[in-house]
Structure formats: C-alpha cells, structure tokens
Design an enzyme around this catalytic site. Structure first.
Site, PDB file in Angstrom:
ATOM      1  N   TYR A 149      -2.374  -9.885   3.361  1.00 28.70           N
ATOM      2  CA  TYR A 149      -2.926  -8.776   2.563  1.00 28.70           C
ATOM      3  C   TYR A 149      -1.994  -7.559   2.578  1.00 28.70           C
ATOM      4  O   TYR A 149      -1.623  -7.046   1.513  1.00 28.70           O
ATOM      5  CB  TYR A 149      -4.334  -8.438   3.071  1.00 28.70           C
ATOM      6  N   LYS A 153      -0.017  -5.735  -0.557  1.00 27.46           N
ATOM      7  CA  LYS A 153      -0.300  -4.340  -0.941  1.00 27.46           C
ATOM      8  C   LYS A 153       0.971  -3.494  -0.902  1.00 27.46           C
ATOM      9  O   LYS A 153       1.184  -2.638  -1.757  1.00 27.46           O
ATOM     10  CB  LYS A 153      -1.392  -3.767  -0.034  1.00 27.46           C
TER      11      LYS A 153
HETATM   12  N1  LIG Z   1     -12.774  -2.058   0.333  1.00 24.17           N
HETATM   13  C1  LIG Z   1     -11.855  -1.305   0.897  1.00 24.17           C
HETATM   14  O1  LIG Z   1     -12.083  -0.672   1.946  1.00 24.17           O
HETATM   15  C2  LIG Z   1     -10.500  -1.203   0.277  1.00 24.17           C
HETATM   16  C3  LIG Z   1      -9.539  -0.384   0.900  1.00 24.17           C
HETATM   17  C4  LIG Z   1      -8.283  -0.267   0.321  1.00 24.17           C
HETATM   18  C5  LIG Z   1      -7.988  -0.931  -0.852  1.00 24.17           C
HETATM   19  N2  LIG Z   1      -8.942  -1.729  -1.427  1.00 24.17           N
HETATM   20  C6  LIG Z   1      -8.564  -2.413  -2.675  1.00 24.17           C
HETATM   21  O2  LIG Z   1      -9.575  -2.255  -3.638  1.00 24.17           O
HETATM   22  C7  LIG Z   1      -9.639  -3.433  -4.468  1.00 24.17           C
HETATM   23  C8  LIG Z   1     -11.052  -3.984  -4.478  1.00 24.17           C
HETATM   24  O3  LIG Z   1     -11.387  -4.322  -3.147  1.00 24.17           O
HETATM   25  P1  LIG Z   1     -12.870  -4.727  -2.747  1.00 24.17           P
HETATM   26  O4  LIG Z   1     -13.057  -4.360  -1.320  1.00 24.17           O
HETATM   27  O5  LIG Z   1     -13.824  -4.261  -3.771  1.00 24.17           O
HETATM   28  O6  LIG Z   1     -12.754  -6.336  -2.804  1.00 24.17           O
HETATM   29  P2  LIG Z   1     -13.921  -7.419  -3.044  1.00 24.17           P
HETATM   30  O7  LIG Z   1     -13.495  -8.666  -2.340  1.00 24.17           O
HETATM   31  O8  LIG Z   1     -15.249  -6.843  -2.680  1.00 24.17           O
HETATM   32  O9  LIG Z   1     -13.872  -7.640  -4.596  1.00 24.17           O
HETATM   33  C9  LIG Z   1     -12.792  -8.299  -5.187  1.00 24.17           C
HETATM   34  C10 LIG Z   1     -13.237  -8.887  -6.501  1.00 24.17           C
HETATM   35  O10 LIG Z   1     -12.143  -9.655  -7.026  1.00 24.17           O
HETATM   36  C11 LIG Z   1     -12.666 -10.855  -7.547  1.00 24.17           C
HETATM   37  N3  LIG Z   1     -11.641 -11.902  -7.551  1.00 24.17           N
HETATM   38  C12 LIG Z   1     -11.109 -12.558  -6.482  1.00 24.17           C
HETATM   39  N4  LIG Z   1     -10.255 -13.499  -6.896  1.00 24.17           N
HETATM   40  C13 LIG Z   1     -10.229 -13.443  -8.256  1.00 24.17           C
HETATM   41  C14 LIG Z   1      -9.547 -14.196  -9.250  1.00 24.17           C
HETATM   42  N5  LIG Z   1      -8.725 -15.196  -8.925  1.00 24.17           N
HETATM   43  N6  LIG Z   1      -9.758 -13.875 -10.545  1.00 24.17           N
HETATM   44  C15 LIG Z   1     -10.598 -12.878 -10.886  1.00 24.17           C
HETATM   45  N7  LIG Z   1     -11.286 -12.140  -9.982  1.00 24.17           N
HETATM   46  C16 LIG Z   1     -11.106 -12.435  -8.675  1.00 24.17           C
HETATM   47  C17 LIG Z   1     -13.828 -11.210  -6.614  1.00 24.17           C
HETATM   48  O11 LIG Z   1     -14.729 -12.135  -7.204  1.00 24.17           O
HETATM   49  C18 LIG Z   1     -14.440  -9.835  -6.372  1.00 24.17           C
HETATM   50  O12 LIG Z   1     -15.417  -9.531  -7.335  1.00 24.17           O
HETATM   51  C19 LIG Z   1      -8.640  -4.409  -3.886  1.00 24.17           C
HETATM   52  O13 LIG Z   1      -7.437  -4.367  -4.624  1.00 24.17           O
HETATM   53  C20 LIG Z   1      -8.428  -3.922  -2.472  1.00 24.17           C
HETATM   54  O14 LIG Z   1      -7.156  -4.259  -1.967  1.00 24.17           O
HETATM   55  C21 LIG Z   1     -10.175  -1.875  -0.903  1.00 24.17           C
END
Ligand SMILES: NC(=O)c1ccc[n+]([C@@H]2O[C@H](COP(=O)([O-])OP(=O)(O)OC[C@H]3O[C@@H](n4cnc5c(N)ncnc54)[C@H](O)[C@@H]3O)[C@@H](O)[C@H]2O)c1
Length: 263
Positions: A149, A153
C-alpha cells in the site's frame, strides 16, 4: 465552487470516503459517475442522489471495463471534466508478500488509475479538465510491516507530478490529496465502530485533535476539481489535520521532552 454542467468520474465511489466525494461534487452541481465493484452500495448511493449520480459497475483492473466506462460517460453524459482516482485495496502482506499479491495490489492502487488517466485524456483535454489522485500519509513515512500500500501511494504522489507535467499543455490539471486517518470502513473496523474512540486514538498524531471525515477530504477534492484551483497543478494537498507537518518529535522541542522526564 460551482460544478454546474460538469461531469466527474469517481472510482471507489461506493465506500464511505468515495461516497462523500460523490455527494460533495453532486451538491456542487456536478453530474457524477460513481464507479465501483460493489454494486449494492453503489446503486444505493445513486438512488440516494437521483439524477446527479449514475452508478457504473466497473472493475478498474479490467482494460475493457475502463474503455467502456469512458465511452459510456461520453455517450450518456456527453463530456468528462474531472476524474478522481480513489479506489483502493488494502491487502498488504508486507515484505513477505508473494509476487502475485504485489501485482494485484499495485494493479488496483496504482496502474489502473494511471491507465484510466490515459484513456480519459482526450475527453478531459476537450474541457480543460482536472484529475485528482488519492495519496495518503501512508505514502510519505516509514511504517513497519507494510509494503504494498505505501509503495503504491508514494508512487501516486510522483506519478501525479509526471502526469501534471505531461498534461499541462493539454490544459488538464493533475493534483493529489493525501488524507490522514479518515473515518472509513477500515478505521471503523479498527475502532469497533466507535467514532469517539477513533478520534481519541487519532488525536496525538493529528494536531487538530481527531480523525478526518470523508467530507473533510471531499471539500479539498471539490476545490481541486473546480475552477477555483485553475492555476494549481502538480500539487499534493495534505488533508490530515497536521499529521504530516510533524516530525518524529511530535511537534515538541527537546526542552519539552526533557521536561516530560526520562523514559
Ligand atoms: N481511510 C483512510 O484512513 C485513508 C487514509 C489515507 C488515504 N486514504 C485513501 O482514500 C481512498 C479511499 O479509501 P477508503 O478507506 O475509503 O477505502 P475503502 O476500502 O473503504 O474503499 C475503497 C473502494 O474501492 C472499491 N474498489 C476496490 N477495488 C476496486 C476495483 N478493482 N474496481 C473498482 N472499485 C474498486 C471498493 O469496492 C471500495 O468501495 C484510497 O485511495 C485510500 O488510499 C484513506
């Protein structure tokens, strides 16, 4: 930040953070194509938002599906102004991960978004469009026992600059947003569904004293997509409550550490 008449594609739109981005863009007037493999949640989001949102079931790791996504957006919506690469998989076996695990994680977290940018370039260029790639504090600092991951990123932050430099002559702006801990399915699971507990855990690491909300991130994505950011490209905007401004001293001087006593 008026998005009236604009069309945005948001990947990973079904979960908490992605759906917050979709809602915020839709509230600003955009028509949003919400992309995800989770059809149940994606359709529920589209039903909630009505005409402002169309759910597109699409596995972004599939080239034909990406071609169809762009073609459908042009055929149905008539234009593409913004692309938000937000989808992610958190599978991370660390240093022991097998080749297939590496490739599968990088495929979704890095390569698919890069390919979608290329496939949408002509449409975005026609509008002077904007791309927002989702980074993370996880791509900026060392974290034990994780590899897949954070590598993706960190690469996204660099790729954003390459895309911005490449696409500036086409009038396409490319920026990234790097959230800190954000209230999401993953954080909720770790906190046992207890938001106050997540905030208490996040407080020492995020100077603003809490975990982020999807809407905190979505507001910055909206800014970067909008004309308000018309002269911003190649930038990364941390949306982390101050997490990434701190060094290992956690914002406290040597005097403070000594005053706090010997470990
Ligand atoms: N949650 C956090 O604390 C956090 C922190 C920093 C960055 N982020 C970034 O924010 C973004 C969202 O993170 P999140 O926590 O909501 O993740 P999450 O896992 O809750 O959601 C990710 C979504 O992507 C979809 N997905 C996965 N594979 C896929 C594919 N092959 N095709 C289409 N859709 C697909 C999943 O079904 C899901 O709905 C990410 O890029 C993550 O790196 C999140």
């Amino acid at each position: 930040m008026n998005m009236q008449g604009k069309v945005a594609i948001v990947t990973g739109a079904a979960a908490m953070l992605g759906s917050a981005i979709v809602r915020t863009l839709a509230q600003a007037g955009a028509r949003v194509v919400a992309v995800d493999i989770d059809a149940a949640r994606g359709q529920a989001l589209a039903a909630e938002l009505g005409a402002a949102c169309r759910f597109a079931a699409c596995d972004i790791a599939n080239d034909e599906a990406l071609d169809a996504l762009v073609a459908d957006a042009l055929r149905i919506e008539g234009r593409i102004d913004c692309l938000v690469n937000n989808a992610v998989v958190y599978n991370d076996g660390g240093m022991g991960a097998k080749r297939a695990e590496w490739l599968a994680a990088l495929d979704v977290n890095l390569v698919s978004g890069a390919l979608l940018v290329h496939k949408a370039t002509e449409a975005l260029a026609a509008q002077g469009g904007a791309i927002v790639n989702m980074g993370s504090v996880g791509g900026k600092f060392g974290t034990a026992d994780r590899a897949l991951y954070p590598a993706a990123k960190a690469a996204i932050l660099q790729l954003t600059r390459n895309q911005a430099a490449t696409l500036a002559p086409r009038r396409i702006r490319v920026n990234s947003v790097s959230p800190g801990w954000t209230w999401s399915d993953a954080l909720s699971r770790m906190a046992g569904g207890d938001r106050a507990r997540a905030d208490r855990m996040a407080a020492p690491l995020h100077p603003l004293g809490r975990a982020g909300d999807g809407d905190d991130v979505a507001q910055v994505v909206l800014f970067l997509c909008s004309d308000a950011a018309r002269f911003v490209t190649g930038a990364d905007i941390p949306v982390d409550g101050g997490f990434s401004m701190l060094g290992p001293d956690q914002g406290r001087s040597a005097r403070d550490w000594f005053a706090a006593g010997m470990p």
